[in-house]
Design an enzyme around this catalytic site. Sequence first.
Site, PDB file in Angstrom:
ATOM      1  N   ASP A 236       8.630  15.104 -19.443  1.00 23.26           N
ATOM      2  CA  ASP A 236      10.026  15.450 -19.705  1.00 23.26           C
ATOM      3  C   ASP A 236      10.793  14.227 -20.213  1.00 23.26           C
ATOM      4  O   ASP A 236      10.355  13.086 -20.070  1.00 23.26           O
ATOM      5  CB  ASP A 236      10.647  15.977 -18.421  1.00 23.26           C
TER       6      ASP A 236
ATOM      7  N   GLU B  96      14.611  11.155 -24.496  1.00 21.55           N
ATOM      8  CA  GLU B  96      15.635  11.151 -25.548  1.00 21.55           C
ATOM      9  C   GLU B  96      16.756  10.160 -25.263  1.00 21.55           C
ATOM     10  O   GLU B  96      17.388   9.657 -26.182  1.00 21.55           O
ATOM     11  CB  GLU B  96      16.262  12.551 -25.694  1.00 21.55           C
TER      12      GLU B  96
ATOM     13  N   ASP C 254      16.271  23.094 -22.636  1.00 26.75           N
ATOM     14  CA  ASP C 254      17.160  23.825 -21.723  1.00 26.75           C
ATOM     15  C   ASP C 254      17.912  24.939 -22.448  1.00 26.75           C
ATOM     16  O   ASP C 254      18.988  24.722 -23.031  1.00 26.75           O
ATOM     17  CB  ASP C 254      18.146  22.857 -21.077  1.00 26.75           C
TER      18      ASP C 254
END
Length: 777
Positions: A415, A418, A481
């Site tokens: 995950d 960024e 998401d």
Amino acid sequence: MKFSDGYWKLKDGISLFTPVDIRDIKFSDNKLTVYAATKVIRHRGDTLNLPVITVEYSSPLPDIIGVKIYHHKGKKTKGPEFELRKQPDTPVDVKIANDEAILTSGKLSVKVKKGTQWRADFFYGDRYLTGSSGRSAGYIKTSEGLTYVREQLNLGIGECVYGLGERFTHFVKNGQTVDIWNEDGGTSSEQAYKNIPFYITNRGYGVFVNHPERVSYEIGSEVVTKVQFSVPGEYLEYFIIGGETLKDVLKNYTALTGRPHLPPAWSFGLWLSTSFTTDYDEKTVLGFINGMFERDIPVSVFHFDCFWMKEFQWCDFTWDKDVFPDPESMLQKLKAKGLKICVWINPYIAQKSYLFDEGMEKGYLLKNKNGDVWQWDMWQAGMALIDFTNPDACKWYQEKLKALLDMGVDCFKTDFGERIPTDVVYYDGSDPEKMHNYYTYLYNKTVFDLLKRERGDREAVVFARSATAGSQKFPVHWGGDCTADYPSMAESLRGGLSLCASGFAFWSHDIGGFENTATPDLYKRWVAFGLLSTHSRLHGSESYRVPWLFDEEASEVLSFFTKLKYKLMPYIFAAAYEASTNGIPVMRPMVLEFTDDPACDYLDRQYMLGEKILVAPVFSEDGSVNYYVPEGTWTNFLSNEKIQGGKWLKEVHGYFSLPLLVRPDSLIAVGSNENRPDYDYAENVTFHLFELQDGHSAESLVYNQYGITELTLKVTRKGNTLVVNAKGNGKPWRILLRNIFDIQKTDQFDVLPDKFGVIIEPAGNFGEFSITVNERF
């Protein structure tokens, strides 16, 4: 980034220098170099106090032409750079005549006009692709002392632009402003987790900008007839990528930037997650798994999200002993049920983690310019970042993950990646602006390399959120998401199709939506979409995603589509293997398969799963779906209904149905096991034959899980005769002739009735035999 004020004027403080007067053209070292003054030279005095724009043309691979535009060449450049698979000795043909210079690589060529009007045009054979002319290419200075280099490539009438990574805005990018800058923005904004400086158009070419840093695009927005891209600094490099078809363009692009790795067969199965902020322990996990199996839902992978580790300690890669006192025993129980195990990780180290002090002491954490460890409190209190430019830091990180692999974990959800700052100093001196996007490449490569080393080449897989160019080599990627509503389901598909148009072959999303909780209706519709994606994961934020919490029918729907996917695995895995060898994605925008059909240019609510199967998810509470079918007689895989293409259709579907159409002239391999995704695909496989036209052939290859061909079947129609040719290792197989019910029997095969047609079972190990059809078809 816009530099102009309307069409005629520049913004205040902007100075633009463009190539105008070509003064010299040279060819050496396999490069064509053009020197252009930035104004017309009328006498020798005009050559003084004047910038010159230099443009270099070269070819890293056949059918690809590199273009480098620069002003000052002497500025020191820092890495990182994209890992490109160039061939320095790629043959090129160069012709320098009185009026033009031409460089050709394969069938792709660039023609540069000599004289005092800048013009460089790209052709594939005789087909015009795009070009740069007038004030398109340029060097820019601002009143603040900043410099940029830009290019503007022509857009033709009706030309549509696709790609630029996983973007959730409109699928056709015309009219959009896009910055290639990874951000954690969810699926409902113009921000993107996976920014790829590559686009393709329906005119049949691609453009890759070879810059890891921010690339700013104006796609028919600043100048409506051009795609503009710009980067800060003194030079700009891009590649024009040609091909006979759009699929060939993707083949050539991935030959340059890297082909997708073939994920293990088990990864194509159903993944079940604990969800994010939910409460769970071993009892909860086992209850979920047992509940799925009791409802005949064959789960393949179980995923532990963030809270498998203790709060405020992410990441320390240590199980929370208050919740999981004996993780080894728990993992053994899960693996005894045939499950693979995935755990959540990220590249961030919270201050409370025991790894923080260890990483700080050894110099493995990213630093500020004054030498302090970079930290902030977003996400995790006092968190720092691993510096993956430090080889020792990579080994250290891998050692922590290896302990989990030794415990029984099979893969990692990688995950984040960024939120990378730019006011930092890297171990190897990398440019922080370039590392912002590139960080995810090093992060996922570090994890992927560990999995290949410890689990083997055929077992390596991650579940990644962030990406840059080349990250397709480390599958799988998921969409981030999204929200539990129909608009977010549709925007997720748009993002996936854009990513697959950008060189990525495998893609997933959170079935049912991540934020909020889906209605039973939405959950069941998303299940059908999710199980007809390459990878399929149930995951959420504040609530569990097991189906019986929605309603009991949801369990039946999930069981139905999971088993459908497993039966389609011989077909899906064949497309996956071919993607790993040619770069053509498994999930394909319609325009990729039907580029010559203008009705497909804008389609983003349906897609092709492999080359032969059309999927149109249902995005409405009433079950209605509008979708387009290209020319030909298609067949609904589920109902066997024939559908004449070349038109739009509107249908209403129940939860166990959706438009799932098979292209004419198709031979689809359907497996014999509906309880797991990884099995012997060639054993008792059934080939479904759909609408084979007279004089046409259909072929299907069945691979094993190592990508080795085990069975090849080819069927050719000659009038009312079907000639069957099989090559394989002797494993039993059969053919289902869809919508054919009356054939002439022979002693070469047995005939079995089926609701969809007739089944042909070879009576022996015949390499070739014929079937005579007694009815009109």
